[in-house]
Enzyme design. Sequence first.
Site, mmCIF file in Angstrom:
data_model
loop_
_atom_site.group_PDB
_atom_site.id
_atom_site.type_symbol
_atom_site.label_atom_id
_atom_site.label_comp_id
_atom_site.label_asym_id
_atom_site.label_seq_id
_atom_site.Cartn_x
_atom_site.Cartn_y
_atom_site.Cartn_z
ATOM 1 N N HIS A 520 0.839 -1.208 0.000
ATOM 2 C CA HIS A 520 0.000 0.000 0.000
ATOM 3 C C HIS A 520 0.868 1.251 0.000
ATOM 4 O O HIS A 520 1.867 1.318 0.675
ATOM 5 C CB HIS A 520 -0.896 -0.004 1.237
ATOM 6 C CG HIS A 520 -1.591 1.302 1.432
ATOM 7 N ND1 HIS A 520 -2.382 1.867 0.465
ATOM 8 C CD2 HIS A 520 -1.610 2.139 2.489
ATOM 9 C CE1 HIS A 520 -2.858 3.010 0.927
ATOM 10 N NE2 HIS A 520 -2.402 3.189 2.145
ATOM 11 N N SER A 779 -18.026 3.800 9.237
ATOM 12 C CA SER A 779 -19.352 3.628 8.643
ATOM 13 C C SER A 779 -19.701 2.154 8.601
ATOM 14 O O SER A 779 -18.845 1.286 8.756
ATOM 15 C CB SER A 779 -19.403 4.230 7.236
ATOM 16 O OG SER A 779 -18.465 3.589 6.383
#
Length: 1090
Positions: A520, A779
């Site tokens: 990443h 979320s």
Amino acid sequence: MGDSSERSGSGMKDDLSMEIDPPFKENLATAEDWRKALQKVVPAVVVLRTTACRAFDTESAGASYATGFVVDKSRGIILTNRHVTKPGPVVAEAMFVNREEIPVYPIYRDPVHDFGFFRYDPAAIQFLSYEEIPLAPDAACVGLEIRVVGNDSGEKVSILAGTLARLDRDAPYYKKDGYNDFNTFYMQAASGTKGGSSGSPVIDWQGRAVALNAGSKSSSASAFFLPLERVVRALTFLQKGRDSFQDKWEAVTIPRGTLQATFLHKGFDETRRLGLRSEIEQLVRHASPLSETGMLVVDSVVPGGPAHKQLEPGDVLVRMNREVISQFLKMENLLDDSVGQNVELELERGGRPLTVQLTVQDLHSITPHYFLEVSGAVIHPLSYQQARNFRFQCGLVYVSEPGAGVPRHAIIKKFAGEAISQLEDLISVLSKLSRGARVPMEYISYMDRHRRKSVLVTVDRHEWYASPQIYTRDDNSGLWIIKQALPLDCPLISFGTKNIKQGLINHVVLGTTDNCLVEHVHGDLGKQLVNGVSSTKTSSSTKPHDQAESDSGTKKRRVGEELSTDGSMLADYTLNEPKIESQEDREDAAVTDHYGTAAIFGNASVAEREIEPTLVMFEVYVPSSCMLDGVHSQHFFGTGVIIHHSENMGLVAVDKNTVAITASDIVLSFAAFPVEIPGEVVFLHPVHNYALVAYDPSALGSAGASAVRAAELLPEPALRRGDSVYLVGLSRSLQATSRKSVVTNPCAALNISSADSPRYRAINMEVIELDTDFGSTFSGVLTDENGRVKAIWGSFSTQLKYGCNTSEDHQFVRGIPIYTISLILKKILSGAKGPSLLINGIKRPMPLVRILEVELYPTLLSKARSFGLSDHWIQALVKKDPVRRQVLCVKGCLAGSKAENLLAQGDMVLAINKKPITCFRDIEDACQALDQYDATEGKLGLTIFRQGHEIDLLVGTDVRDGNGTTRVINWCGCFLQDSHPAVRTLGFLPDEGHGVYVTRWSHGSPVHRYGLYALQWIVEVNGKPTPDLNAFVDVTKEIENGEFVRVKTVHLNGKPRVLTLKQDLHYWPTWELRFDPENAMWQRKTIKAL
């Protein structure tokens, strides 16, 4: 162009060098002499308006002002700085003092030194009498009184006085990753020049140019001037070349040699400390002028160049070709005359003599003259300038403008498994890829040069950008010639449904096999298009969040934040580095449930176990060519929930702060199965904060399709205050995380103000609030104890404003009741009445939504009573809803809606069809009822309270689809679309047929050059109305390249304006992107080009 500022602070040498400069020469000029000189010089000085159409090498795309002056009137040659002529594509005009404006074309820009030349047609100047300014490099001396004549700080003519204080100043250092001059002295004076004076002549009292203004120090009044010896040499070559061609300009080659080594001039005191022997110092002093104070010392060597592994920093140059060299000018003259030949260098290294033979390289051969433009990125061979800055070898594949998932300043080393050493290698790999393919890329950065970074690059599935193109500089015409980079039969250009399907298959295979190999990275966000609020270059980074939420899966990347040095990737979610696990961890991970998930369920709640197979991580990339509807970033991350999963179609619900617009590339990562597949937006609710994204279940494979399932939705009964719920979301490692909480307010009304650049904001919505703050980035979904979904825990975008001119993007999370999502899902599955959309090869009718396009807000009945509302209505409203005790008031009508001009700000909406209403859902239910029993032509019978009176009105409703904006036109670099709902919510549209809305603009485009920015409507072009996109296309396609266009605009604040701009179809053709529901593809079409 604004002059760059050198880093502040002076070294000891700066303080001492005044004592060792040559003595002053007496100035005898009078005020009358200066008046006569300036009277002759000023007409030959021009204001240059330049537009760098693409980022290239050391320069970014943009529009700027600078100065130049005529050095050859008969041939039409203007001298200015290199950073004005630009190394890349440039469009420029010169304006003389009498306001005559003519086009100019670059004919030369020096690869190293800060000077360049434009050419113009002398016959085009009809009304001005002027003379060329002679160049007199030998006239410069310490103490010489000078005047700098130019466009300082944007003024048309500015004359600044000064005195030359130094002739041997080191070349100014502007920035670590941009243009810097070297291997030359500069002059210095306290003339205090500012932005816009780049390229100004530095003149003496006789009207001769003795130097060229180049830069200044922002922390003081110091200005830096380039000596003219090299300028005179280059001008002589250009004049001879022009004379050899009678009718037209032809490119002239000016010999320039290099060893790819940077030298600094250091005093004898310092060279002694470096080991210079006294007899060598005596030799140099004897062979040099009496004013000589030092020698040339090697400062740096570019890897792979002629001097690599031959010269080292600290080497003191004694002779070159047996000639004592202590000045830059002498060394450069020798190198320029020896291109392709060997030179002998005699050096002192730590007190030991050293002789080396080096081959002089052609400097132009390592100065790029072409670039590849692909998916918004500009890629070209690494130039000598940047190779020197970054200490990389010249010619490597360098990214000067980010795009296609590659950060700025990256050096591409490997692509799709093949080594990349030159640009042709990259083009060869691209020619083999098909749309939708997802391939690994390795690159390095000068900020972290010792580690390669690996990312996955997704080839555009839609036609977001033009096919890859090669731009090649042509100094004959002053333009860059454009041609296709790939053959017409390559998969990336000649694609169809079969190619797209194959691309999706490739995508899945890469996603499932290469994840462990990909590290990443964070990175630069790509070509920045400014929304008109701020015209500066912007970048983006991951929004910080609380440590408690450090493994949250929801991230938004916002334009305007500081950038991590490692860079960011195109629509590829973070792939974590391999984690070292204990034996116990491996044993626990081996325990899988019947859904196939690898989560550890020892302490997991029932809700968490039930909901984890339904959760999906989103990574969303918005192409720079499709940043519509005011979307404020290109990268979004979030968590969604699967609401439908069958053999032919999967649907995921997610908030609109994750999927903001239809024009998006979406990658879905499933918690239940380790795979990444693409998703497509199929429905954007026009009011509520959610979107539906479809995926192809067959792309999961049989194992994945069986592991993934849809959540059970439970819209009724609605949540009430005090109810216990489980908040379940995903961590960055795609592990489900649940938190138990209690509902504190199940019907909190949102009040989000409009952003500076209008974008979607939730209106007419009641959301769910919990008793615990879980941060602004986590979320997921709210479920009951059995894992049945009651609401989406979604992200909302807002903008906090500080004072009049400062604002900052923020986000918060709230619960979105599932009932409206459940309603739309039923319509999709049962067969809606709306237009069809191709989803996974099957045409499905999509629902239409009937809405009252009015922004409302709740007011307490106690306040309503103070405004005169009767006791009868207050009692009726309390009886209808004893909990809320509120009435809905009108904040405003959406411009262009059927309710416009019927309802007014402050109206209290008491009843619909004589039935009292107290909340937003009452109005939605009434609109839905119209679709079932429509005997009133879509009108609602409203009872309102206005200024003490009850009024009955029939108010029309509007029917909207879930497609969002499906068409965008790019004209002269501005992005045009129909007015989207966030703009219409402001309550204003131009009277002139509404016009076409400018949502974005591009750096280096004609609209940047002439100031046609965003947040306004174009209502007329050349006096012809443009009420909509079709009318705009009809008008503009008749306008030819190079023609000036008169444009009438109306700003968001209602202020009209008329401006002119020149159309440039060479670099900025007119094109459109349009979504075709028949094949579910965004297709690009060229409207007008050369």
